[in-house]
Design an enzyme around this catalytic site. Structure first.
Site, short mmCIF file in Angstrom:
data_model
loop_
_atom_site.label_atom_id
_atom_site.label_comp_id
_atom_site.label_asym_id
_atom_site.label_seq_id
_atom_site.Cartn_x
_atom_site.Cartn_y
_atom_site.Cartn_z
NE ARG A 250 65.88 67.58 64.52
CZ ARG A 250 67.09 67.86 64.05
NH1 ARG A 250 67.25 68.76 63.10
NH2 ARG A 250 68.15 67.26 64.54
CE LYS B 260 43.96 61.39 67.95
NZ LYS B 260 42.97 60.53 68.62
CD GLU C 245 36.34 55.41 62.68
OE1 GLU C 245 35.70 56.00 63.57
OE2 GLU C 245 37.48 54.92 62.86
CE LYS D 284 39.57 63.35 63.02
NZ LYS D 284 40.21 62.08 62.77
CD GLU E 174 42.42 61.73 72.00
OE1 GLU E 174 42.45 61.60 70.77
OE2 GLU E 174 42.44 60.78 72.78
NE ARG F 3 41.87 64.31 67.25
CZ ARG F 3 42.72 64.60 66.28
NH1 ARG F 3 43.41 65.71 66.32
NH2 ARG F 3 42.87 63.77 65.26
CG ASN G 104 39.83 57.93 70.48
OD1 ASN G 104 40.14 57.68 69.32
ND2 ASN G 104 40.53 58.74 71.24
CG HIS H 4 38.43 54.26 68.17
ND1 HIS H 4 37.13 54.55 67.85
CD2 HIS H 4 39.15 54.56 67.05
CE1 HIS H 4 37.07 55.00 66.61
NE2 HIS H 4 38.27 55.02 66.10
CG HIS I 207 42.63 50.88 68.86
ND1 HIS I 207 42.98 52.12 69.36
CD2 HIS I 207 42.29 51.09 67.57
CE1 HIS I 207 42.85 53.03 68.40
NE2 HIS I 207 42.41 52.43 67.31
CG HIS J 247 40.18 51.20 62.28
ND1 HIS J 247 40.76 51.15 63.53
CD2 HIS J 247 39.53 52.39 62.22
CE1 HIS J 247 40.48 52.25 64.19
NE2 HIS J 247 39.72 53.03 63.43
P1 NAD Z 1 43.30 50.79 54.52
O1 NAD Z 1 44.16 51.97 54.40
O2 NAD Z 1 43.93 49.50 54.84
O3 NAD Z 1 42.49 50.63 53.15
C1 NAD Z 1 41.60 49.56 53.01
C2 NAD Z 1 41.90 48.72 51.75
O4 NAD Z 1 41.38 49.38 50.61
C3 NAD Z 1 43.37 48.52 51.48
O5 NAD Z 1 43.56 47.24 50.93
C4 NAD Z 1 43.66 49.59 50.42
O6 NAD Z 1 44.77 49.31 49.63
C5 NAD Z 1 42.40 49.54 49.62
N1 NAD Z 1 42.05 50.74 48.90
C6 NAD Z 1 42.25 52.03 49.25
N2 NAD Z 1 41.62 52.85 48.40
C7 NAD Z 1 41.02 52.06 47.47
C8 NAD Z 1 40.21 52.34 46.36
N3 NAD Z 1 39.82 53.58 46.06
N4 NAD Z 1 39.78 51.30 45.61
C9 NAD Z 1 40.12 50.02 45.94
N5 NAD Z 1 40.86 49.70 47.01
C10 NAD Z 1 41.30 50.72 47.77
O7 NAD Z 1 42.13 51.01 55.59
P2 NAD Z 1 41.24 52.26 55.98
O8 NAD Z 1 39.98 51.69 56.47
O9 NAD Z 1 41.21 53.28 54.92
O10 NAD Z 1 42.05 52.90 57.20
C11 NAD Z 1 42.23 52.18 58.39
C12 NAD Z 1 43.44 52.75 59.10
O11 NAD Z 1 43.16 54.10 59.45
C13 NAD Z 1 43.76 52.04 60.40
O12 NAD Z 1 45.15 51.81 60.46
C14 NAD Z 1 43.34 53.02 61.48
O13 NAD Z 1 44.10 52.89 62.64
C15 NAD Z 1 43.56 54.33 60.79
N6 NAD Z 1 42.75 55.43 61.33
C16 NAD Z 1 43.38 56.59 61.63
C17 NAD Z 1 42.66 57.67 62.07
C18 NAD Z 1 43.35 58.97 62.32
O14 NAD Z 1 42.72 59.88 62.87
N7 NAD Z 1 44.57 59.13 61.91
C19 NAD Z 1 41.28 57.57 62.21
C20 NAD Z 1 40.64 56.38 61.90
C21 NAD Z 1 41.41 55.31 61.45
N1 GLY Z 2 40.11 59.11 64.95
C1 GLY Z 2 40.22 59.75 66.21
C2 GLY Z 2 40.83 61.11 66.15
O1 GLY Z 2 41.19 61.59 65.11
O2 GLY Z 2 40.97 61.74 67.16
#
Ligand code: NAD
Ligand code: GLY
Length: 360
Positions: A120, A142, A184, A226, A236, A240, A244, A247, A251, A264
């Site tokens: 939890r 998130k 972003e 942010k 949100e 917030r 998006n 998005h 998405h 993404h």
């Molecule tokens: P990702 O986590 O898939 O990373 C991209 C690629 O880079 C992967 O292959 C990873 O292994 C590689 N990688 C990571 N660090 C590296 C480094 N330093 N050197 C070489 N390779 C490296 O993608 P991302 O763009 O980081 O994140 C996208 C994800 O984030 C999506 O799932 C999206 O939905 C999520 N997201 C979440 C929020 C949130 O607020 N929580 C906001 C925006 C996006």
């Molecule tokens: N990436 C959108 C949020 O964090 O609200």
């Protein structure tokens, strides 16, 4: 090193941004309760950075259990999440053990969700290693996994104790991932920071060339934006949602194309142009602003048209959006560069026309 704070009362936490932070164990120690942590990472990031952070922690007497997951958006699933729980239970981790998410947004979102669920809730730390995760996903709490019917549909709001953004990790990031992260960054300028948008127009080439000073500035300014939004509206219920921008369409692209096909950030870039086109058609945004937005995404090497999934398929995928209220789709629209609004005034016909215009 620069430090920002996400102000959430007794759950407030720092964001440290700088070079070489993976070995700065003194930044981590105050945030862990036990001399034991679990580092969740993936098969790409582990060979690059696991040893660095593990050795630093072990030299401070902290034992480290690495959990190495398969890499990719297509693995942001229940099955992969269960591998984390298997490891946590197998190693008899307690509620007070800290989970460290070392990687991009996929690892951060999944590690955070695992931490939210395990017994939890166990403490967790974000160590983002992509541009996208350093400017966005590691901040704000998130956490989620995907469902075949929709992106990030199963998750929780769960804040980290610390965000440690080591910009030197960006040196190994593939070009395509760097560009995806810029989507972003540009978002913050578009939704609420016109001066930053103008700075981005001036400095885009420096960011593409990974100039450390430019990257630090862009990460700092993005996180500052942010942090402000999250502090004002953590769950949100209002502002917030502006984060998006693009998005809902993005998405739909990610889900419709199959997770991992479009990155993404790429999907968000194309989605932002669809949202901008819709804003123009509704008379909110003028044509010259739309062109200016298109130009910056083109310069960043990002797609400005979405894939032709078919309007009906877009609408079907978008109907699962988390902003849907009483069955009505709400979208983030642009009034001008630097000012976004959430609106439910677009009809299906108008949304369809924008999709038709911006998907090839
Ligand atoms: P990702 O986590 O898939 O990373 C991209 C690629 O880079 C992967 O292959 C990873 O292994 C590689 N990688 C990571 N660090 C590296 C480094 N330093 N050197 C070489 N390779 C490296 O993608 P991302 O763009 O980081 O994140 C996208 C994800 O984030 C999506 O799932 C999206 O939905 C999520 N997201 C979440 C929020 C949130 O607020 N929580 C906001 C925006 C996006
Ligand atoms: N990436 C959108 C949020 O964090 O609200």
């Amino acid at each position: 090193m620069e430090t920002l704070c996400v102000a959430l009362g007794d759950r407030s936490y720092p964001i440290h941004i700088g070079s070489g932070l993976l070995t700065r164990v003194e930044l981590i120690l105050p945030h862990i309760r036990q001399k034991k942590v679990v580092v969740v990472t993936n098969t790409t990031v582990a060979p690059l950075y696991l040893q660095t952070i593990q050795s630093a922690l072990e030299s401070a007497g902290v034992s480290v259990l690495p959990v190495i997951l398969p890499d990719g958006e297509q693995f942001k699933t229940w099955e992969t999440l269960n591998l984390v729980f298997d490891a946590l239970l197998g190693a008899r981790c307690e509620r007070g053990t800290t989970l460290v998410a070392l990687g991009g947004g996929v690892i951060g979102d999944m590690g955070g969700f695992a931490a939210a669920c395990y017994q939890r809730g166990m403490p967790f730390i974000q160590v983002p290693t992509t541009l996208l995760s350093q400017v966005d996903s590691s901040v704000g709490g998130k956490t989620a996994i995907n469902h075949p019917l929709g992106k990030n549909m199963i998750g929780a709001f769960y804040q980290p104790k610390l965000v440690l953004a080591d910009i030197s990790t960006l040196n190994t990031l593939p070009e395509r991932e760097l560009k995806a992260g810029l989507a972003e960054v540009i978002k913050y300028g578009l939704i609420r920071d016109l001066d930053f948008y103008a700075w981005l127009e001036e400095n885009l080439e420096k960011l593409l060339a990974r100039d450390p000073a430019a990257l630090t500035y862009a990460i700092h300014r993005s996180c500052a934006n942010k942090a402000e939004v999250v502090a004002a509206d953590e769950k949100e219920t209002g502002e917030r949602a502006l984060l998006n921008l693009g998005h809902t369409f993005g998405h739909a692209i990610e889900t419709g194309m199959g997770y991992g096909e479009w990155l993404h950030g790429e999907a968000i870039a194309a989605g932002t142009l669809i949202a901008a086109e819709l804003s123009r058609q509704l008379g909110l945004l003028d044509e010259s602003a739309l062109k200016r937005i298109e130009r910056i995404f083109v310069r960043a090497g990002l797609p400005v048209f979405g894939p032709k999934l078919g309007v009906a398929r877009y609408l079907e995928l978008m109907s699962h959006d988390k902003k849907v209220q009483d069955g009505k789709l709400r979208l983030v629209l642009l009034q001008e560069i630097g000012k976004a609004v959430v609106s439910d005034r677009a009809s299906d016909t108008q949304i369809s026309a924008a999709i038709e215009a911006r998907c090839t």
